[in-house]
Write a protein that holds these residues in place. Structure first.
Motif, PDB file in Angstrom:
ATOM      1  N   VAL A  22      12.139 -12.444 -20.218  1.00 34.80           N
ATOM      2  CA  VAL A  22      13.412 -12.253 -19.539  1.00 34.80           C
ATOM      3  C   VAL A  22      14.349 -13.401 -19.909  1.00 34.80           C
ATOM      4  O   VAL A  22      14.056 -14.566 -19.644  1.00 34.80           O
ATOM      5  N   VAL A  23      15.454 -13.053 -20.552  1.00 36.62           N
ATOM      6  CA  VAL A  23      16.446 -14.053 -20.954  1.00 36.62           C
ATOM      7  C   VAL A  23      17.328 -14.417 -19.772  1.00 36.62           C
ATOM      8  O   VAL A  23      17.653 -15.578 -19.559  1.00 36.62           O
ATOM      9  N   HIS A  24      17.717 -13.403 -18.999  1.00 35.70           N
ATOM     10  CA  HIS A  24      18.527 -13.644 -17.808  1.00 35.70           C
ATOM     11  C   HIS A  24      18.346 -12.481 -16.840  1.00 35.70           C
ATOM     12  O   HIS A  24      18.421 -11.325 -17.238  1.00 35.70           O
ATOM     13  N   ALA A  25      18.065 -12.793 -15.594  1.00 42.82           N
ATOM     14  CA  ALA A  25      17.977 -11.789 -14.538  1.00 42.82           C
ATOM     15  C   ALA A  25      19.187 -11.948 -13.625  1.00 42.82           C
ATOM     16  O   ALA A  25      19.506 -13.066 -13.194  1.00 42.82           O
ATOM     17  N   PHE A  26      19.878 -10.854 -13.351  1.00 43.26           N
ATOM     18  CA  PHE A  26      21.111 -10.898 -12.576  1.00 43.26           C
ATOM     19  C   PHE A  26      20.817 -10.920 -11.074  1.00 43.26           C
ATOM     20  O   PHE A  26      19.880 -10.268 -10.599  1.00 43.26           O
ATOM     21  N   SER A  27      21.640 -11.657 -10.355  1.00 43.10           N
ATOM     22  CA  SER A  27      21.418 -11.825  -8.910  1.00 43.10           C
ATOM     23  C   SER A  27      22.617 -11.401  -8.080  1.00 43.10           C
ATOM     24  O   SER A  27      22.768 -11.823  -6.946  1.00 43.10           O
ATOM     25  N   ARG A  28      23.476 -10.574  -8.626  1.00 42.24           N
ATOM     26  CA  ARG A  28      24.707 -10.069  -8.002  1.00 42.24           C
ATOM     27  C   ARG A  28      25.835 -11.090  -8.032  1.00 42.24           C
ATOM     28  O   ARG A  28      26.980 -10.727  -8.247  1.00 42.24           O
ATOM     29  N   THR A  29      25.547 -12.349  -7.782  1.00 45.04           N
ATOM     30  CA  THR A  29      26.619 -13.345  -7.846  1.00 45.04           C
ATOM     31  C   THR A  29      27.147 -13.498  -9.267  1.00 45.04           C
ATOM     32  O   THR A  29      28.290 -13.915  -9.467  1.00 45.04           O
ATOM     33  N   ASP A  30      26.306 -13.176 -10.255  1.00 42.10           N
ATOM     34  CA  ASP A  30      26.707 -13.270 -11.661  1.00 42.10           C
ATOM     35  C   ASP A  30      26.749 -11.887 -12.317  1.00 42.10           C
ATOM     36  O   ASP A  30      26.728 -11.764 -13.536  1.00 42.10           O
ATOM     37  N   GLY A  31      26.807 -10.854 -11.516  1.00 41.57           N
ATOM     38  CA  GLY A  31      26.812  -9.494 -12.019  1.00 41.57           C
ATOM     39  C   GLY A  31      25.541  -8.770 -11.626  1.00 41.57           C
ATOM     40  O   GLY A  31      24.600  -9.367 -11.081  1.00 41.57           O
ATOM     41  N   ALA A  32      25.515  -7.472 -11.904  1.00 38.63           N
ATOM     42  CA  ALA A  32      24.361  -6.661 -11.532  1.00 38.63           C
ATOM     43  C   ALA A  32      24.327  -5.398 -12.377  1.00 38.63           C
ATOM     44  O   ALA A  32      25.358  -4.918 -12.842  1.00 38.63           O
ATOM     45  N   ASN A  33      23.110  -4.884 -12.570  1.00 36.58           N
ATOM     46  CA  ASN A  33      22.899  -3.582 -13.205  1.00 36.58           C
ATOM     47  C   ASN A  33      23.640  -3.442 -14.532  1.00 36.58           C
ATOM     48  O   ASN A  33      24.581  -2.657 -14.652  1.00 36.58           O
ATOM     49  N   PRO A  34      23.239  -4.184 -15.568  1.00 38.22           N
ATOM     50  CA  PRO A  34      23.930  -4.116 -16.872  1.00 38.22           C
ATOM     51  C   PRO A  34      23.895  -2.700 -17.426  1.00 38.22           C
ATOM     52  O   PRO A  34      22.826  -2.125 -17.634  1.00 38.22           O
ATOM     53  N   ASP A  35      25.068  -2.164 -17.678  1.00 32.94           N
ATOM     54  CA  ASP A  35      25.227  -0.747 -17.992  1.00 32.94           C
ATOM     55  C   ASP A  35      25.694  -0.537 -19.422  1.00 32.94           C
ATOM     56  O   ASP A  35      26.494   0.356 -19.701  1.00 32.94           O
ATOM     57  N   SER A  36      25.229  -1.377 -20.343  1.00 32.31           N
ATOM     58  CA  SER A  36      25.549  -1.219 -21.757  1.00 32.31           C
ATOM     59  C   SER A  36      24.591  -2.101 -22.544  1.00 32.31           C
ATOM     60  O   SER A  36      23.921  -2.973 -21.973  1.00 32.31           O
ATOM     61  N   PRO A  37      24.481  -1.896 -23.859  1.00 33.82           N
ATOM     62  CA  PRO A  37      23.613  -2.758 -24.666  1.00 33.82           C
ATOM     63  C   PRO A  37      24.260  -4.116 -24.936  1.00 33.82           C
ATOM     64  O   PRO A  37      25.411  -4.352 -24.563  1.00 33.82           O
ATOM     65  N   VAL A  38      23.513  -4.993 -25.581  1.00 32.63           N
ATOM     66  CA  VAL A  38      24.059  -6.276 -26.016  1.00 32.63           C
ATOM     67  C   VAL A  38      24.278  -6.234 -27.528  1.00 32.63           C
ATOM     68  O   VAL A  38      23.726  -5.384 -28.222  1.00 32.63           O
ATOM     69  N   THR A  39      25.098  -7.140 -28.015  1.00 32.21           N
ATOM     70  CA  THR A  39      25.268  -7.305 -29.446  1.00 32.21           C
ATOM     71  C   THR A  39      25.478  -8.788 -29.728  1.00 32.21           C
ATOM     72  O   THR A  39      25.728  -9.573 -28.801  1.00 32.21           O
ATOM     73  N   PHE A  40      25.345  -9.181 -30.980  1.00 28.71           N
ATOM     74  CA  PHE A  40      25.483 -10.588 -31.350  1.00 28.71           C
ATOM     75  C   PHE A  40      26.733 -10.792 -32.182  1.00 28.71           C
ATOM     76  O   PHE A  40      26.990 -10.068 -33.140  1.00 28.71           O
ATOM     77  N   ASP A  41      27.497 -11.813 -31.822  1.00 24.06           N
ATOM     78  CA  ASP A  41      28.645 -12.207 -32.604  1.00 24.06           C
ATOM     79  C   ASP A  41      28.166 -13.032 -33.798  1.00 24.06           C
ATOM     80  O   ASP A  41      26.996 -13.414 -33.886  1.00 24.06           O
ATOM     81  N   SER A  42      29.075 -13.342 -34.688  1.00 20.35           N
ATOM     82  CA  SER A  42      28.712 -14.064 -35.904  1.00 20.35           C
ATOM     83  C   SER A  42      28.231 -15.484 -35.626  1.00 20.35           C
ATOM     84  O   SER A  42      27.549 -16.085 -36.454  1.00 20.35           O
ATOM     85  N   ASP A  43      28.577 -16.024 -34.456  1.00 24.22           N
ATOM     86  CA  ASP A  43      28.141 -17.374 -34.108  1.00 24.22           C
ATOM     87  C   ASP A  43      26.768 -17.376 -33.445  1.00 24.22           C
ATOM     88  O   ASP A  43      26.269 -18.427 -33.039  1.00 24.22           O
TER      89      ASP A  43
END
Length: 273
Positions: A251-272
């Motif tokens: 687990v890279v990050h688990a959401f606790s509502r204060t920082d968001g909740a229920n991620p509803d899309s994939p992730v992607t990586f920027d060039s950096d």
């Protein structure tokens, strides 16, 4: 539609109102929202588009078609669209492709349906870019009466080809068993012969459950994804990573509502990175 005969969370539809919109790399894949704006006759329930090296776009509609079970199509930059496959026999073919397509290095298109197939829990399919030589495999139960197979069930995303050349997808539910029972989703591999193998155990009582979205490879050559739920009663979805070739998630990050909740899309990586 998702079957309701497995576990209760399998019937849950991700709430858009709680969406955490993570960045999307639109240079290689266009969101359905943007596609509707550019090509208003997109059809019923269009998914993201994938662009091949020759500039042709490929996509799926979860509904519509002659059998109302969805279609696969190709499209040029002027929005001229050609249907190359219409889903038909639900039991023997699947229905409702909910994700986009992979244009793999072997020249074939790979995709998934979240329902249909011999056990009603989805399929993985492959075809030529002109729609010929269509073949598929059902996401089947391992043993009679097994309600949660180790392959995982209900793939809702496009397959992904990683730098090791292997093809992966996430499964919304089930998977290999572990200390607390069957997995709450899994990362699975797909062979050129369409053999599907669940590779990862996601603790059904842990911070990352229900894997609806596709995978991205990070600069560390790990596969990253999002889990829309948590069943540990403390968290509300998570970002996870698994090693290439499979393995238990970190687990890279688990959401606790204060920082968001229920991620509803994939992730992607920027060039950096």
């Amino acid at each position: 539609m998702r079957p309701t005969s497995f576990v209760s969370r399998a019937s849950f539809v991700p709430p858009v109102s709680l969406a955490l919109l993570l960045p999307i790399l639109v240079s290689s894949s266009l969101l359905a929202q943007g596609y509707r704006k550019v090509c208003p006759d997109a059809g019923v329930l269009p998914n993201e588009l994938t662009q091949a090296s020759d500039g042709t776009f490929y996509g799926t509609n979860a509904g519509g078609g002659n059998n109302l079970a969805g279609v696969v199509f190709k499209m040029d930059a002027s929005c001229t669209r050609t249907i190359i496959h219409t889903f038909g026999d639900v039991m023997n073919e699947g229905q409702g492709p909910r994700g986009g397509l992979l244009v793999a290095s072997d020249g074939f298109l790979y995709g998934t349906t979240a329902s249909g197939g011999s056990d009603g829990v989805g399929t993985v399919f492959r075809m030529d870019t002109d729609g010929n030589n269509y073949s598929f495999t059902s996401i089947v139960r391992v043993q009679p009466g097994d309600l949660c197979p180790a392959t995982g069930i209900e793939p809702w995303c496009a397959p992904f080809q990683a730098s090791d050349g292997n093809i992966y997808t996430s499964m919304e539910n089930c998977g290999p068993g572990g200390a607390n029972g069957s997995s709450a989703g899994t990362v699975a591999s797909i062979t050129p012969g369409l053999v599907v193998t669940g590779l990862s155990y996601f603790d059904p009582l842990g911070p990352a459950t229900d894997l609806f979205y596709g995978l991205a490879e990070g600069p560390d050559h790990m596969l990253y994804g999002t889990a829309i739920h948590s069943d540990d009663v403390v968290h509300y979805g998570a970002v996870y990573k698994v090693p290439l070739g499979g393995g238990d998630p970190v687990v890279v990050h688990a959401f606790s509502r204060t920082d968001g909740a229920n991620p509803d899309s994939p992730v992607t990586f920027d060039s950096d990175g």
